[in-house]
Design an enzyme around this catalytic site. Structure first.
Site, mmCIF file in Angstrom:
data_model
loop_
_atom_site.group_PDB
_atom_site.id
_atom_site.type_symbol
_atom_site.label_atom_id
_atom_site.label_comp_id
_atom_site.label_asym_id
_atom_site.label_seq_id
_atom_site.Cartn_x
_atom_site.Cartn_y
_atom_site.Cartn_z
ATOM 1 N N LYS A 132 -8.188 49.902 -48.559
ATOM 2 C CA LYS A 132 -9.342 49.197 -49.136
ATOM 3 C C LYS A 132 -9.514 49.518 -50.618
ATOM 4 O O LYS A 132 -10.600 49.803 -51.099
ATOM 5 C CB LYS A 132 -10.611 49.515 -48.341
ATOM 6 C CG LYS A 132 -10.505 49.100 -46.874
ATOM 7 C CD LYS A 132 -11.744 49.463 -46.093
ATOM 8 C CE LYS A 132 -11.608 49.079 -44.633
ATOM 9 N NZ LYS A 132 -10.596 49.887 -43.898
ATOM 10 N N ARG A 133 -8.413 49.406 -51.350
ATOM 11 C CA ARG A 133 -8.431 49.654 -52.784
ATOM 12 C C ARG A 133 -8.988 48.439 -53.529
ATOM 13 O O ARG A 133 -9.183 47.382 -52.957
ATOM 14 C CB ARG A 133 -7.024 49.983 -53.284
ATOM 15 C CG ARG A 133 -6.394 51.220 -52.660
ATOM 16 C CD ARG A 133 -7.204 52.473 -52.937
ATOM 17 N NE ARG A 133 -6.431 53.688 -52.688
ATOM 18 C CZ ARG A 133 -6.691 54.580 -51.752
ATOM 19 N NH1 ARG A 133 -7.705 54.386 -50.934
ATOM 20 N NH2 ARG A 133 -5.958 55.658 -51.607
#
EC number: 4.1.1.23
Length: 276
Positions: free
Chosen positions: A96-97
């Site tokens: 979840k960058r």
């Protein structure tokens, strides 16, 4: 791995199961704590027990980062083990960058160059320039958060603008300007039910990564009814319901049994898109 390769794997295995490797040192069987690398030992056993029943593995980075360097080593060893022994598996780095462009470029370099992982989950909140650095790699996938399964998804994702468009719908529409369904997927939580109908009106051909069945209570049947397309279009993840099916020395066999139960249901759902 391209879209057709993914669909061929789904047809061959009659499965669209992703096993989430949310490996918590405090939850694995106690006997593994005597291993030099308990996290990797656990993952290896789970992978060997389930690889013929699934088409993807999804290590959740939080579980590895929580252990510092030791966790990162276990993560890298896990990825290498899958690539060396089960090269048909689609590997998802659930990280979840998403940050300003030059920072996202470093995240992309880490996952796509250094570790050569197939895909990474990305948060779209900061917009196009935070996502496009991940899209510069041929053959790699961005899996963009769209409509998640957690309670807090209602705080922002379902809010409407003056025209009645919900935020997750805006994400789906806008992001299609950045990449096609050959390079971008979307995260849609299994607990969202009939919202899959609305999602398919906007992204009829994209693959959807669907967490939330099993421990989180999502219905596989409902996900397939409203979300499946002519090439399946679904990668359905189960983590805790499979990997923690048993806490004894028989944990791997129990994980296999749990995965088999899901795969049987998936094979039934796939009959509408696979010609036997």
């Amino acid at each position: 791995m391209n879209k057709q390769d993914l669909f061929e794997n789904i047809k061959r295995k009659k499965s669209f199961l992703c096993v989430g490797l949310d490996t918590d040192i405090k939850k694995i069987p106690e006997h593994l704590l005597n291993e030099a690398d308990p996290i990797f030992a656990f993952n290896k056993a789970i992978i060997d027990a389930t690889a013929d029943l699934c088409i993807a593995y999804k290590p959740n980075l939080a579980f590895y980062e929580s252990m510092g360097v030791k966790g990162w080593i276990a993560f890298e060893k896990t990825v290498k083990y899958i690539k060396d022994n089960y090269p048909d598996q689609f590997i998802i780095a659930d990280a979840k960058r998403g940050d300003i462009g030059n920072t996202s470029a470093m995240y992309a370099r880490s996952f796509f160059e250094e570790m050569d992982i197939d895909s990474v989950t990305v948060a779209p909140y900061m917009g196009e320039d935070s996502v496009t650095p991940f899209l510069t790699y041929d053959g790699k996938w961005v899996i963009l958060l769209a409509l998640t399964s957690n309670k807090g998804s209602h705080d922002f994702q379902l809010t409407e603008d003056a025209n009645g468009e919900r935020l997750f719908e805006k994400v789906l529409r806008k992001s299609q300007e950045w990449a096609s369904d050959d390079q971008m997927m979307y995260v849609v939580g299994a607990t969202q039910g009939r919202a899959f109908e609305d999602i398919r009106k906007i992204v009829p051909n994209h693959f959807l990564l669907v967490p939330g069945i099993g421990a989180q209570g999502g219905s596989l049947e409902e996900v397939c009814k409203y979300g499946m397309n002519s090439t399946c279009g679904l990668i359905v993840n189960s983590s805790r319901g499979i990997i923690y099916a048993d806490k004894t020395e028989n944990f791997a066999q129990a994980a296999r049994k749990a995965a088999q139960e899901v795969q049987v249901q998936m094979a039934e759902q796939l009959k509408s898109v696979i010609n036997d």
